[in-house]
Scaffold this active site. Structure first.
Site, mmCIF file in Angstrom:
data_model
loop_
_atom_site.group_PDB
_atom_site.id
_atom_site.type_symbol
_atom_site.label_atom_id
_atom_site.label_comp_id
_atom_site.label_asym_id
_atom_site.label_seq_id
_atom_site.Cartn_x
_atom_site.Cartn_y
_atom_site.Cartn_z
ATOM 1 N N GLN A 42 37.572 34.643 40.883
ATOM 2 C CA GLN A 42 37.730 33.275 41.408
ATOM 3 C C GLN A 42 37.799 33.329 42.934
ATOM 4 O O GLN A 42 38.600 32.609 43.561
ATOM 5 C CB GLN A 42 38.986 32.628 40.843
ATOM 6 C CG GLN A 42 38.816 32.072 39.443
ATOM 7 C CD GLN A 42 37.858 30.877 39.408
ATOM 8 O OE1 GLN A 42 37.764 30.099 40.347
ATOM 9 N NE2 GLN A 42 37.140 30.726 38.309
ATOM 10 N N SER A 43 36.975 34.141 43.562
ATOM 11 C CA SER A 43 37.071 34.349 45.005
ATOM 12 C C SER A 43 36.711 33.096 45.815
ATOM 13 O O SER A 43 35.574 32.616 45.764
ATOM 14 C CB SER A 43 36.138 35.496 45.408
ATOM 15 O OG SER A 43 36.027 35.561 46.813
ATOM 16 N N ASN A 44 37.700 32.600 46.568
ATOM 17 C CA ASN A 44 37.403 31.522 47.526
ATOM 18 C C ASN A 44 36.488 32.052 48.616
ATOM 19 O O ASN A 44 35.621 31.345 49.111
ATOM 20 C CB ASN A 44 38.691 31.025 48.191
ATOM 21 C CG ASN A 44 39.682 30.492 47.188
ATOM 22 O OD1 ASN A 44 39.377 29.549 46.474
ATOM 23 N ND2 ASN A 44 40.861 31.091 47.122
ATOM 24 N N CYS A 68 34.127 34.335 48.463
ATOM 25 C CA CYS A 68 32.711 34.367 48.056
ATOM 26 C C CYS A 68 32.120 32.961 48.104
ATOM 27 O O CYS A 68 31.008 32.761 48.606
ATOM 28 C CB CYS A 68 32.567 34.948 46.646
ATOM 29 S SG CYS A 68 32.772 36.740 46.601
#
Ligand SMILES: *Cc1c(COP(=O)(O)O)cnc(C)c1O
Length: 332
Positions: free
Chosen positions: A74-76, A78
């Site tokens: 759930q990388s912000n 990226c």
């Protein structure tokens, strides 16, 4: 500290607001005034925008046409890198690390949905504890063979250049405080890949500021996290051309009591903090980062960590898009 000599793309068009947290201040019922800096309101939504402002300027200066970066499921980071890549007409490839086994689902919502919606050129999955830098370098070699000019943005955008985003944020805060005649005694920041923590720590030292900086860890134990922050800080000091000894490792504060079982895993304190901010201040946090940092922030107020009469500032770094993938954390 003059940052004007560093190239940036201009993603931060105006200072983000510093606002009093009036209802929470009242609710805590201590002689402490709580404030928030709304970096969640940066364009594309969060702290990575400040770092990418400098990193993408570096990429473009080097003639690159493709960004490669990595992050958690759930990388912000990226998602925000992809957002700016689209605006700059750069290709963007994402390498995802499944830090919590079994947590990846291709159909997940939140940031994962946006990786697809916003059209990442490729999305590669890797198991937790993979050497993400080595994998990004491998990806870069492949793309070079196809005639591309790739630029690797490190995880979280945290290196000596990315940290410029947060040394410049510290300058922005100092200007705001003097304009608004506001005294802040302590700033509470997240400590993850640590470009945020390191950039602020170096700048506050360079500016000879009396403001105390408290980092709240989101994954690692204190000793390990201090090493991570210190390494980025040293790279940053080198980029700035400052005296190496300006910051010592022991100057850093990294509190690990709010991490719980590990990165992105639920804690009761996180849940309470996310609910309190939503109900009292109509501010959305996230379970992975800002919820845990806010838990620490409020707990420190409760336990008289801050001196009587002081003004404390919570740096809200974004992340609310991930909230919608973690509904299960809030349903019991
Ligand atoms: C990446 C991130 C952080 C952590 O910042 P670092 O500079 O990596 O330590 C905090 N909050 C949110 C919402 C993030 O996306």
């Amino acid at each position: 500290m003059d940052l004007n000599r560093f190239k940036k793309r201009g993603y931060v068009k105006r200072p983000t607001y510093i606002e009093p947290l009036k209802n929470l201040t009242k609710l805590m019922d201590k002689n402490i005034s709580l404030y928030v800096k709304r970096d969640d309101m940066l364009e594309s939504g969060g702290n990575k925008t400040r770092k990418l402002d400098y990193l993408i300027a570096d990429a473009i200066e080097k003639g690159c046409d493709t960004l490669i970066t990595c992050g958690a499921v759930q990388s912000n980071h990226c998602r925000i890198t992809l957002a700016w890549a689209n605006l700059e007409k750069l290709d963007c490839h994402l390498l995802i690390e499944e830090r919590v086994k079994g947590s990846y689902s291709e159909n997940a919502s939140g940031n994962n949905f946006l990786f697809h919606l916003m059209g990442a050129k490729s999305i590669q999955m890797h198991p937790g504890k993979s050497d993400m830098m080595a994998l990004m370098e491998k990806k870069a070699e492949e793309l070079k063979k196809q005639g591309k000019k790739p630029y690797i943005v490190p995880g979280g955008g945290s290196n000596g250049i990315g940290a410029l985003g947060y040394s410049s944020c510290a300058l922005e805060i100092m200007e705001q405080l003097s304009k608004e005649s506001l005294d802040i005694d302590t700033i509470v920041v997240p400590s993850g890949s640590s470009g945020t923590h390191a950039g602020m720590a170096v700048a506050l030292k360079a500016l000879n500021s009396k403001i105390k900086l408290v980092g709240i860890n989101v994954s690692r134990p204190t000793d390990v996290q201090k090493d991570v922050v210190f390494k980025v800080a040293q790279e940053h000091i080198e980029v700035l051309g400052l005296d190496k000894d300006i910051l010592k490792k022991d100057d850093l504060i990294c509190l690990d009591n709010y991490v719980g079982e590990g990165y992105s895993l639920k804690t009761d304190g996180m849940k309470d903090a996310v609910e309190l901010f939503a109900r009292e201040e109509s501010i959305l946090l996230d379970p992975v980062y800002t919820g845990k940092v806010a838990d620490g922030f409020l707990d420190l107020v409760k336990n008289d960590y801050f001196k009587d009469g002081s003004n404390v500032l919570f740096l809200h770094t974004g992340g609310s898009i991930a909230l919608f993938e973690y509904l299960k954390y809030f349903k019991d």
